[in-house]
Design an enzyme around this catalytic site. Structure first.
Site, PDB file in Angstrom:
ATOM      1  N   GLN A  78       0.847  -1.206   0.000  1.00  0.00           N
ATOM      2  CA  GLN A  78       0.000   0.000   0.000  1.00  0.00           C
ATOM      3  C   GLN A  78       0.877   1.249   0.000  1.00  0.00           C
ATOM      4  OE1 GLN A  78      -2.175  -0.354   3.776  1.00  0.00           O
ATOM      5  NE2 GLN A  78      -0.848   1.188   4.663  1.00  0.00           N
TER       6      GLN A  78
ATOM      7  N   SER B 251      13.301  10.216   4.969  1.00  0.00           N
ATOM      8  CA  SER B 251      12.105  11.057   5.100  1.00  0.00           C
ATOM      9  C   SER B 251      12.573  12.491   5.286  1.00  0.00           C
ATOM     10  CB  SER B 251      11.337  10.605   6.347  1.00  0.00           C
ATOM     11  OG  SER B 251      10.367  11.553   6.730  1.00  0.00           O
TER      12      SER B 251
ATOM     13  N   ILE C  50       5.056  14.989   3.231  1.00  0.00           N
ATOM     14  CA  ILE C  50       3.754  14.507   3.700  1.00  0.00           C
ATOM     15  C   ILE C  50       2.985  13.941   2.518  1.00  0.00           C
ATOM     16  CG2 ILE C  50       1.596  15.197   4.790  1.00  0.00           C
ATOM     17  CD1 ILE C  50       3.292  17.224   6.356  1.00  0.00           C
TER      18      ILE C  50
ATOM     19  N   LYS D 181      15.022   7.663  10.816  1.00  0.00           N
ATOM     20  CA  LYS D 181      15.216   8.125   9.433  1.00  0.00           C
ATOM     21  C   LYS D 181      16.530   8.904   9.273  1.00  0.00           C
ATOM     22  CE  LYS D 181      11.604   6.208   7.597  1.00  0.00           C
ATOM     23  NZ  LYS D 181      11.756   5.137   6.599  1.00  0.00           N
TER      24      LYS D 181
ATOM     25  N   TYR E 221      10.706   7.746  15.209  1.00  0.00           N
ATOM     26  CA  TYR E 221      10.665   7.658  13.742  1.00  0.00           C
ATOM     27  C   TYR E 221      11.719   8.573  13.115  1.00  0.00           C
ATOM     28  CZ  TYR E 221       8.807   8.278   8.991  1.00  0.00           C
ATOM     29  OH  TYR E 221       8.664   8.335   7.633  1.00  0.00           O
TER      30      TYR E 221
HETATM   31  P1  ADP Z   1       3.824   4.925   3.672  1.00  0.00           P
HETATM   32  O1  ADP Z   1       3.264   6.286   3.964  1.00  0.00           O
HETATM   33  O2  ADP Z   1       5.303   4.861   3.943  1.00  0.00           O
HETATM   34  O3  ADP Z   1       3.458   4.384   2.335  1.00  0.00           O
HETATM   35  P2  ADP Z   1       2.010   2.930   4.857  1.00  0.00           P
HETATM   36  O4  ADP Z   1       1.780   2.660   6.318  1.00  0.00           O
HETATM   37  O5  ADP Z   1       0.858   3.437   4.059  1.00  0.00           O
HETATM   38  O6  ADP Z   1       3.233   3.957   4.808  1.00  0.00           O
HETATM   39  O7  ADP Z   1       2.613   1.629   4.166  1.00  0.00           O
HETATM   40  C1  ADP Z   1       3.686   0.938   4.726  1.00  0.00           C
HETATM   41  C2  ADP Z   1       3.700  -0.487   4.194  1.00  0.00           C
HETATM   42  O8  ADP Z   1       4.802  -1.163   4.820  1.00  0.00           O
HETATM   43  C3  ADP Z   1       2.436  -1.295   4.513  1.00  0.00           C
HETATM   44  O9  ADP Z   1       2.024  -2.001   3.363  1.00  0.00           O
HETATM   45  C4  ADP Z   1       2.899  -2.252   5.603  1.00  0.00           C
HETATM   46  O10 ADP Z   1       2.213  -3.504   5.588  1.00  0.00           O
HETATM   47  C5  ADP Z   1       4.358  -2.430   5.264  1.00  0.00           C
HETATM   48  N1  ADP Z   1       5.150  -2.852   6.421  1.00  0.00           N
HETATM   49  C6  ADP Z   1       5.109  -2.354   7.685  1.00  0.00           C
HETATM   50  N2  ADP Z   1       5.948  -3.026   8.492  1.00  0.00           N
HETATM   51  C7  ADP Z   1       6.548  -3.977   7.725  1.00  0.00           C
HETATM   52  C8  ADP Z   1       7.508  -4.985   7.981  1.00  0.00           C
HETATM   53  N3  ADP Z   1       8.019  -5.171   9.203  1.00  0.00           N
HETATM   54  N4  ADP Z   1       7.900  -5.767   6.952  1.00  0.00           N
HETATM   55  C9  ADP Z   1       7.387  -5.595   5.716  1.00  0.00           C
HETATM   56  N5  ADP Z   1       6.460  -4.665   5.413  1.00  0.00           N
HETATM   57  C10 ADP Z   1       6.036  -3.870   6.405  1.00  0.00           C
END
Ligand code: ADP
Length: 257
Positions: A13, A140, A185, A157, A153
């Site tokens: 996502q 970031s 953002i 970064k 966070y």
């Molecule tokens: P961004 O704004 O960086 O796109 P999101 O929270 O919308 O952030 O998406 C981050 C993605 O990273 C999500 O699909 C989530 O499932 C994935 N993610 C989070 N933690 C892990 C992890 N430990 N290993 C693999 N993927 C992860």
């Protein structure tokens, strides 16, 4: 980018999904890696429908063994390995006094250790393929300046920029470049969650993510995931061959350095 293979973490996502779709559009075969098996599969299907090769791989990037296995799976399934995008990240908000060991372990586990394991797994795969490659790490704008209630966070970064610079020096002799990108953002589920949490803690809607907040951004708008994906596509492609150790700000002009 024909016959090139890229693996993108956190690609189920948000920014990662946009990167995976963009790299596929540019001709890469893409390994869609995510913690969430279902969303990874959905994005891989989306890519496959456009006629490009894609495979979904489930991985917790904070787990070294899992990460090595995921990269190997991608390499075997897609027939090569050229680019890794260490994009997965987590960003819980907390006040300094309320930071717990669990929060530190989680955020550093995914955002920092995840990048280290990803770089190691990619190096192994590049060596197995007998060539260099490109490592691209997600920092970031919060990796340049402290952001309210995001100390863990933000520091993670900052660490990623340090890893990127150091790895660039260490890996150049292998034909590997290491660069990063620093989003501002971005309209993703992560930012909606940060907005919700910070507003709840303040007891009033703060409206990060609204048109009002966008006035603080030089370009006057929030970022689309595709803005970031375009920057990563440049770093993944041949036009960035003479760059290494850089972390590009793609934040609409929030931070100047
Ligand atoms: P961004 O704004 O960086 O796109 P999101 O929270 O919308 O952030 O998406 C981050 C993605 O990273 C999500 O699909 C989530 O499932 C994935 N993610 C989070 N933690 C892990 C992890 N430990 N290993 C693999 N993927 C992860």
């Amino acid at each position: 980018m024909k016959n090139k293979v890229a693996l993108v973490t956190g690609a189920g996502q948000g920014i990662g999904r946009a990167i995976a779709l963009r790299l596929a559009k540019d001709g890469f075969a893409v390994a869609v890696a995510d913690f969430n098996q279902e969303t990874a599969r959905k994005v891989a299907d989306e890519i496959a429908h456009t006629g490009r090769k894609a495979v979904a791989v489930t991985v917790d990037v904070s787990n070294r063994e899992q990460f090595f296995a995921a990269v190997e799976k991608a390499r075997t399934a897609l027939g090569g390995f050229d680019v890794i995008v260490n994009n997965a990240g987590v960003a819980p908000t907390t006040l300094i006094e309320e930071i717990t060991p669990e929060i530190v372990d989680k955020v550093y586990g995914v955002n920092v250790k995840g990048v280290i394991w990803g770089m190691q797994a990619a190096i192994k795969a590049f060596k197995a393929e007998g060539h260099g490659g490109k490592i691209i790490n997600a920092s970031s704008q919060a990796g340049h300046v402290g952001n309210p209630e995001l100390a863990v966070y933000s520091s993670s970064k900052f660490a990623v920029r340090g890893l990127t610079q150091t790895a660039a020096r260490d890996l150049a002799h292998l034909g590997i470049t290491v660069n990063g990108y620093c989003p501002g953002i971005v309209k993703t589920p992560m930012w909606e969650e940060i907005d919700r949490q910070v507003s709840e803690a303040a007891g009033k809607p703060l409206g990060y993510g609204t048109a009002e907040f966008a006035k603080n951004i030089t370009l006057g708008r929030l970022s689309e995931p595709e803005d970031v994906a375009a920057c990563v596509a440049f770093l993944a492609g041949p036009d960035s061959d003479y760059m290494t150790g850089q972390s590009l700000l793609i934040d609409g002009g929030m931070v100047f350095n």
